[in-house]
Design a protein around this motif. Structure first.
Motif, PDB file in Angstrom:
ATOM      1  N   ALA A  77      37.490 -18.323 -14.427  1.00  0.00           N
ATOM      2  CA  ALA A  77      36.168 -17.986 -14.965  1.00  0.00           C
ATOM      3  C   ALA A  77      35.357 -19.234 -15.300  1.00  0.00           C
ATOM      4  O   ALA A  77      34.305 -19.148 -15.923  1.00  0.00           O
ATOM      5  CB  ALA A  77      36.334 -17.113 -16.201  1.00  0.00           C
ATOM      6  N   ALA A  78      35.851 -20.404 -14.906  1.00  0.00           N
ATOM      7  CA  ALA A  78      35.106 -21.635 -15.199  1.00  0.00           C
ATOM      8  C   ALA A  78      33.825 -21.692 -14.372  1.00  0.00           C
ATOM      9  O   ALA A  78      33.700 -21.030 -13.341  1.00  0.00           O
ATOM     10  CB  ALA A  78      35.974 -22.854 -14.895  1.00  0.00           C
ATOM     11  N   CYS A  79      32.863 -22.500 -14.813  1.00  0.00           N
ATOM     12  CA  CYS A  79      31.643 -22.720 -14.038  1.00  0.00           C
ATOM     13  C   CYS A  79      32.035 -23.318 -12.686  1.00  0.00           C
ATOM     14  O   CYS A  79      33.031 -24.024 -12.579  1.00  0.00           O
ATOM     15  CB  CYS A  79      30.733 -23.731 -14.723  1.00  0.00           C
ATOM     16  N   ALA A  80      31.205 -23.051 -11.673  1.00  0.00           N
ATOM     17  CA  ALA A  80      31.400 -23.732 -10.396  1.00  0.00           C
ATOM     18  C   ALA A  80      31.281 -25.231 -10.666  1.00  0.00           C
ATOM     19  O   ALA A  80      30.458 -25.654 -11.457  1.00  0.00           O
ATOM     20  CB  ALA A  80      30.332 -23.280  -9.416  1.00  0.00           C
ATOM     21  N   GLY A  81      32.149 -26.011 -10.038  1.00  0.00           N
ATOM     22  CA  GLY A  81      32.060 -27.463 -10.234  1.00  0.00           C
ATOM     23  C   GLY A  81      32.582 -27.927 -11.572  1.00  0.00           C
ATOM     24  O   GLY A  81      32.286 -29.031 -12.011  1.00  0.00           O
ATOM     25  N   CYS A  82      33.381 -27.101 -12.231  1.00  0.00           N
ATOM     26  CA  CYS A  82      33.921 -27.483 -13.547  1.00  0.00           C
ATOM     27  C   CYS A  82      34.900 -28.652 -13.406  1.00  0.00           C
ATOM     28  O   CYS A  82      35.840 -28.600 -12.614  1.00  0.00           O
ATOM     29  CB  CYS A  82      34.632 -26.299 -14.191  1.00  0.00           C
ATOM     30  N   PRO A  83      34.701 -29.701 -14.183  1.00  0.00           N
ATOM     31  CA  PRO A  83      35.568 -30.879 -14.069  1.00  0.00           C
ATOM     32  C   PRO A  83      37.009 -30.612 -14.509  1.00  0.00           C
ATOM     33  O   PRO A  83      37.945 -31.212 -13.973  1.00  0.00           O
ATOM     34  CB  PRO A  83      34.901 -31.892 -14.986  1.00  0.00           C
ATOM     35  N   SER A  84      37.171 -29.716 -15.485  1.00  0.00           N
ATOM     36  CA  SER A  84      38.524 -29.413 -15.955  1.00  0.00           C
ATOM     37  C   SER A  84      39.332 -28.790 -14.819  1.00  0.00           C
ATOM     38  O   SER A  84      40.497 -29.125 -14.587  1.00  0.00           O
ATOM     39  CB  SER A  84      38.454 -28.463 -17.149  1.00  0.00           C
ATOM     40  N   SER A 140      39.282 -23.962 -25.779  1.00  0.00           N
ATOM     41  CA  SER A 140      38.432 -24.859 -24.999  1.00  0.00           C
ATOM     42  C   SER A 140      37.920 -24.080 -23.800  1.00  0.00           C
ATOM     43  O   SER A 140      38.288 -22.923 -23.593  1.00  0.00           O
ATOM     44  CB  SER A 140      39.257 -26.034 -24.478  1.00  0.00           C
ATOM     45  N   CYS A 141      37.139 -24.732 -22.975  1.00  0.00           N
ATOM     46  CA  CYS A 141      36.712 -24.128 -21.716  1.00  0.00           C
ATOM     47  C   CYS A 141      37.916 -23.785 -20.845  1.00  0.00           C
ATOM     48  O   CYS A 141      37.925 -22.766 -20.167  1.00  0.00           O
ATOM     49  CB  CYS A 141      35.820 -25.093 -20.952  1.00  0.00           C
ATOM     50  N   ALA A 142      38.922 -24.642 -20.875  1.00  0.00           N
ATOM     51  CA  ALA A 142      40.089 -24.414 -20.018  1.00  0.00           C
ATOM     52  C   ALA A 142      40.771 -23.094 -20.382  1.00  0.00           C
ATOM     53  O   ALA A 142      41.302 -22.390 -19.521  1.00  0.00           O
ATOM     54  CB  ALA A 142      41.070 -25.575 -20.138  1.00  0.00           C
ATOM     55  N   ASN A 162      37.893 -35.095 -20.899  1.00  0.00           N
ATOM     56  CA  ASN A 162      36.840 -35.488 -21.832  1.00  0.00           C
ATOM     57  C   ASN A 162      35.458 -35.169 -21.259  1.00  0.00           C
ATOM     58  O   ASN A 162      34.919 -35.935 -20.469  1.00  0.00           O
ATOM     59  CB  ASN A 162      36.984 -36.986 -22.138  1.00  0.00           C
ATOM     60  N   ASN A 163      34.911 -34.032 -21.687  1.00  0.00           N
ATOM     61  CA  ASN A 163      33.548 -33.684 -21.263  1.00  0.00           C
ATOM     62  C   ASN A 163      32.526 -34.037 -22.343  1.00  0.00           C
ATOM     63  O   ASN A 163      31.394 -33.590 -22.319  1.00  0.00           O
ATOM     64  CB  ASN A 163      33.439 -32.218 -20.825  1.00  0.00           C
ATOM     65  N   GLU A 164      32.960 -34.848 -23.273  1.00  0.00           N
ATOM     66  CA  GLU A 164      32.078 -35.494 -24.248  1.00  0.00           C
ATOM     67  C   GLU A 164      31.309 -34.508 -25.131  1.00  0.00           C
ATOM     68  O   GLU A 164      30.208 -34.801 -25.582  1.00  0.00           O
ATOM     69  CB  GLU A 164      31.120 -36.466 -23.528  1.00  0.00           C
ATOM     70  N   TYR A 192      31.876 -30.266 -27.354  1.00  0.00           N
ATOM     71  CA  TYR A 192      32.542 -28.972 -27.450  1.00  0.00           C
ATOM     72  C   TYR A 192      31.803 -28.035 -26.507  1.00  0.00           C
ATOM     73  O   TYR A 192      30.862 -27.350 -26.913  1.00  0.00           O
ATOM     74  CB  TYR A 192      32.470 -28.406 -28.868  1.00  0.00           C
ATOM     75  N   SER A 193      32.219 -27.980 -25.287  1.00  0.00           N
ATOM     76  CA  SER A 193      31.469 -27.195 -24.306  1.00  0.00           C
ATOM     77  C   SER A 193      31.658 -25.701 -24.512  1.00  0.00           C
ATOM     78  O   SER A 193      30.724 -24.921 -24.391  1.00  0.00           O
ATOM     79  CB  SER A 193      31.890 -27.593 -22.892  1.00  0.00           C
ATOM     80  N   ASN A 194      32.896 -25.317 -24.823  1.00  0.00           N
ATOM     81  CA  ASN A 194      33.215 -23.896 -24.926  1.00  0.00           C
ATOM     82  C   ASN A 194      32.367 -23.174 -25.962  1.00  0.00           C
ATOM     83  O   ASN A 194      31.998 -22.026 -25.792  1.00  0.00           O
ATOM     84  CB  ASN A 194      34.703 -23.740 -25.250  1.00  0.00           C
ATOM     85  N   PRO A 249      32.634 -34.970 -16.402  1.00  0.00           N
ATOM     86  CA  PRO A 249      31.208 -34.635 -16.482  1.00  0.00           C
ATOM     87  C   PRO A 249      30.991 -33.125 -16.342  1.00  0.00           C
ATOM     88  O   PRO A 249      31.458 -32.512 -15.382  1.00  0.00           O
ATOM     89  CB  PRO A 249      30.599 -35.384 -15.293  1.00  0.00           C
ATOM     90  N   CYS A 250      30.312 -32.559 -17.327  1.00  0.00           N
ATOM     91  CA  CYS A 250      30.182 -31.099 -17.437  1.00  0.00           C
ATOM     92  C   CYS A 250      28.707 -30.772 -17.259  1.00  0.00           C
ATOM     93  O   CYS A 250      27.891 -31.084 -18.127  1.00  0.00           O
ATOM     94  CB  CYS A 250      30.704 -30.705 -18.812  1.00  0.00           C
ATOM     95  N   TYR A 251      28.369 -30.162 -16.127  1.00  0.00           N
ATOM     96  CA  TYR A 251      26.930 -30.054 -15.819  1.00  0.00           C
ATOM     97  C   TYR A 251      26.145 -29.152 -16.760  1.00  0.00           C
ATOM     98  O   TYR A 251      25.017 -29.470 -17.109  1.00  0.00           O
ATOM     99  CB  TYR A 251      26.721 -29.681 -14.337  1.00  0.00           C
ATOM    100  N   PRO A 252      26.734 -28.027 -17.252  1.00  0.00           N
ATOM    101  CA  PRO A 252      25.920 -27.246 -18.198  1.00  0.00           C
ATOM    102  C   PRO A 252      25.694 -28.010 -19.507  1.00  0.00           C
ATOM    103  O   PRO A 252      24.660 -27.848 -20.143  1.00  0.00           O
ATOM    104  CB  PRO A 252      26.764 -25.992 -18.455  1.00  0.00           C
ATOM    105  N   GLY A 253      26.653 -28.816 -19.890  1.00  0.00           N
ATOM    106  CA  GLY A 253      26.533 -29.565 -21.142  1.00  0.00           C
ATOM    107  C   GLY A 253      25.645 -30.787 -21.005  1.00  0.00           C
ATOM    108  O   GLY A 253      24.858 -31.094 -21.889  1.00  0.00           O
TER     109      GLY A 253
HETATM  110  S1  SF4 Z   1      30.859 -25.712 -19.582  1.00  0.00           S
HETATM  111 FE1  SF4 Z   1      31.610 -27.546 -18.535  1.00  0.00          FE
HETATM  112  S2  SF4 Z   1      33.767 -27.757 -19.059  1.00  0.00           S
HETATM  113 FE2  SF4 Z   1      33.096 -25.680 -19.597  1.00  0.00          FE
HETATM  114  S3  SF4 Z   1      33.643 -24.401 -17.823  1.00  0.00           S
HETATM  115 FE3  SF4 Z   1      31.524 -25.058 -17.556  1.00  0.00          FE
HETATM  116  S4  SF4 Z   1      31.651 -26.968 -16.393  1.00  0.00           S
HETATM  117 FE4  SF4 Z   1      33.707 -26.551 -17.186  1.00  0.00          FE
END
Ligand code: SF4
Ligand code: TPP
Ligand code: MG
Lengths: 375, 311
Positions: free
Chosen positions: B19-26, B48-50, B134-136, B138-140, B213-217
């Motif tokens: 369920a992660a965003c497309a292109g999620c670094p995690s 977390s996002c993970a 490290n997406n620098e 609290y993205s979740n 690098p987390c694009y939505p953040g």
């Molecule tokens: S917000 Fe960032 S770290 Fe979280 S799932 Fe989306 S891309 Fe991945």
């Protein structure tokens, strides 16, 4: 079997050794500290074949033993007061995760203000975390309760907290009988869980869960918690048959014959309560001591069964249920007896906070005051 | 050890349906980490996002046994789990080879709420790998600041830009003198793979932090995760290095940048397409902001190069 003279903490550590745990994690706090030290020494000397994790806080203690229990290890820890409060988040996790952890909580007052001596505020504050809670009243009972705790925890996958009073038991020398290792091994065989968090088993643990799946998990815990009462009774009896040791099952009842006034309490004050019962009986007052051994699951049906029609229940709480005007046992007793059609009367007092001494004559006096209230 | 992408195992440990965003670094990082660790492994995750992207019970997008623990628990839980495995294998209760135990934790669970427990596990030299992606932020929970959020970056709790510097937790780990610590980047997958394989081969506490690098953040295009990772390294905003028992080695290209054998990309190239820095780019003081960030980058590079000379 042999009798020895030692402290409550020593009794606890000896039982944990005999239970052949695989892993111990602990963080020192008065009055628990010597339990952690003794276990570290047993493991260091090889007397106990186990691993010791010297963690940096109680939050980490419970995080460590919860994860260790998830791979199917028999684990132990001990704490007191602030340490127990600091674990709170992971106490919920451990019970929700159905992890068979056993922990000793050496009861001590909580701050502010600081105080090193006994009351039960630490334990009762964890009432709704989903842990089974036992309260011991002698060093023998501490020793025996550890085996009972593992037996129950591993049978029903609910963690068990063995509570005993700080200093009054933890640091007092009392004679107690050590059970032969073969008998312990028979009562408590090696822990073989059905599932382990391990590649050989597969699966995940503690996932994010939708409401319709979440509720059944929590409800099963609630149901099994009730079932744990029967298990405790059965295992206490099984243990008695093997060892001859008996402290009562859910309650330890003192002088039940013809009782009208029932003096309810738990922990070492309940031992002192026997003196109070004797004093009152001498005065012609039909008093009976009810020592609660199992605070969770709360043995409501058992309590009701013990009280004859129109009985008067006097509750001695070593804790506050803030905002209710009394202690937690009083609230619990009132709620479980609410459905009684007869005129059971209940009152209670809070006392013994922060280690305040509770001799038998004082308890008898408190009982008389409560009888006045019920008149 | 030289590895090529084509040598990576075909087995996927992050399954379709995450369920992660497309292109999620995690997710990208965990794919590589899984391939380097193999199937005899146990993963622990903190909120977390993970975790949010696992999928709802009874499904999971991670095929490894996974323990979803509490937020501050990573250090102690992984340490306790690993030690319990030692006990069970020694007693013959479990047979075969002990699985690799590893944490998959964000910067929030590593730099902030979990730091105490992780530091303690490092000091005890517990046997597991701690990965920090490290997406620098609290993205979740919707991109709030963390101790890893860099200077001037906008998050929902630093609406005017963060006024203080980020911590350097990998350096703290180096100074715990653990058997192995490394930083890594999605843009250098072979370097990441090598570091994971190395960590797996060592007993004791290992720490690997992966820039994520987390694009939505950070507010950039979702197709640019890896590109942003590369720009961070080339501009010196993220440094690649590894350390063993307190001895530090810079890795390429960071090492070339430090020696002046490769030109540092201007920081502007890295931050200009990130919305979290848009206020700087639009500011009348843009020049002085950029100069400050350049200074920050150079300080970091000089400091770590100097530290590498020490022992
Ligand atoms: S917000 Fe960032 S770290 Fe979280 S799932 Fe989306 S891309 Fe991945
Ligand atoms: C004790 C506790 N406090 C707060 C939270 C809420 N929370 C869940 S995830 C999260 C942030 C996670 O940040 P990070 O570790 O960086 O992972 P990311 O979301 O960025 O992947 C927070 C604050 C929580 N789950 N537990
Ligand atoms: Mg983060």
């Amino acid at each position: 079997m042999k009798k020895i003279l030692d402290t409550g903490n020593a009794a606890c550590a000896l039982a944990v050794k005999a239970a052949k745990v695989d892993m111990v994690a602990a963080y020192p706090i008065t009055p628990q500290t010597s339990v952690a030290e003794k276990l570290a020494a047993y493991i260091g000397s090889g007397e106990l074949q186990a691993k010791y994790l010297p963690v940096e806080s109680e939050h980490s203690v419970m995080s460590a033993v919860a994860a260790a229990a998830a791979v199917g290890a028999r684990v132990f820890t001990a704490t007191s007061s602030q340490g127990l409060l600091y674990m709170h988040e992971i106490l919920h996790y451990a019970a929700g995760g159905r992890l068979s952890i056993v922990m000793a909580n050496v009861n001590r007052a909580v701050c502010a203000p600081w105080c090193l001596y006994v009351d039960h505020q630490d334990g009762v504050s964890q009432r709704d975390t989903g842990w089974i809670q036992l309260y011991a009243a002698s060093n023998q009972e501490i020793y025996d309760s550890i085996f009972l705790a593992y037996k129950v925890a591993e049978a029903i996958n609910i963690p068990v907290m063995v509570n005993y009073d700080g200093f009054l038991l933890s640091h007092s020398m009392m004679p107690f009988e050590i059970v032969d290792q073969e008998i312990i091994d028979e009562f408590l065989p090696v822990f073989q869980p059905d599932w382990r968090l391990h590649p050989d088993w597969g699966g995940t643990f503690g996932n994010v869960t939708p409401s319709d799946e979440y509720a059944p998990f929590r409800n099963r815990l609630a149901d099994d918690m009730i079932k744990a009462g029967e298990l405790i009774k059965n295992y206490a009896r099984e243990y008695k048959e093997l060892t001859g040791h008996w402290h009562g099952d859910l309650f330890d009842v003192y002088r039940p014959e013809g009782g009208e006034y029932f003096l309810l309490s738990m922990g070492s004050m309940a031992a002192e309560m026997e003196l109070a019962v004797d004093i009152l009986r001498k005065e012609g007052i039909p008093a009976t001591g009810l020592r609660l051994r199992v605070f969770r699951p709360f043995p409501g049906a058992e309590l009701s069964r013990l009280l004859p029609p129109d009985a008067k229940l006097l509750v001695f709480d070593r804790n506050h249920a803030f905002g209710t005007g009394g202690g937690v046992l009083l609230s619990e007793a009132k709620s479980v007896l609410f459905d009684r059609k007869d005129q059971v009367k209940i009152t209670g007092q809070v006392m013994g906070l922060g280690g305040e001494d509770l001799p038998g004559d004082y308890l008898a006096q408190k009982a008389r005051e409560m009888m006045e209230v019920l008149k | 050890m030289s590895v090529k992408i084509k040598d990576f195992s075909d087995v996927e440990y992050v399954l379709p349906g995450s369920a992660a965003c497309a292109g999620c670094p995690s997710t990208i990082a965990l794919r590589i980490v899984g391939k380097a660790l193999g199937e005899n492994a146990i993963m622990l995750m903190t909120p977390s996002c993970a975790v949010a992207s696992i999928g709802l019970l009874p499904k999971s997008c991670y095929s490894l046994p996974t323990l979803n623990i509490c937020f501050a628990s990573a250090g102690a839980s992984a340490g306790g789990l690993s030690l319990a495995l030692d006990a069970l294998y020694e007693k013959g209760r479990l047979k075969g080879e002990k699985p690799t135990v590893f944490n998959w934790v964000g910067d929030g669970g590593t730099y902030d709420i979990g730091l105490q427990g992780i530091s303690a596990a490092a000091e005890r030299n517990d046997d597991f790998i701690h990965f920090c992606y490290n997406n620098e932020a609290y993205s979740n929970t919707g991109v709030q600041r963390s101790g890893a959020t860099p200077l001037h970056a906008i998050t929902t709790t630093t609406p005017l830009g963060k006024e203080v510097h980020r911590k350097n937790v990998p350096l703290l780990m180096l100074e715990h003198r653990i058997p192995y610590v490394a930083t890594a980047s999605l843009a250098y997958p072979m370097d990441l793979y090598r570091k994971v394989a190395k960590a797996k081969s060592i007993k004791g506490f290992k720490y690997i932090e992966i820039h994520a690098p987390c694009y939505p953040g950070w507010k950039f295009a979702s197709s640019d995760t890896v590109k942003m990772s590369r720009l961070a390294v080339k501009s010196g905003a993220w440094l690649l290095w590894e350390g063993e028992y307190g001895r530090l080695t810079l890795n390429n290209p960071t090492s070339l940048l430090a020696k002046g054998k490769m030109e540092l990309l201007p920081v502007e190239e890295y931050i200009k397409s990130q919305g979290r820095y848009a206020h700087l780019m639009k500011s009348p003081d843009k020049k002085s902001y950029l100069a400050e960030l350049e200074e920050e980058v150079k300080r970091g590079l000089k400091f770590m190069a100097g530290r590498a000379e020490l022992i």
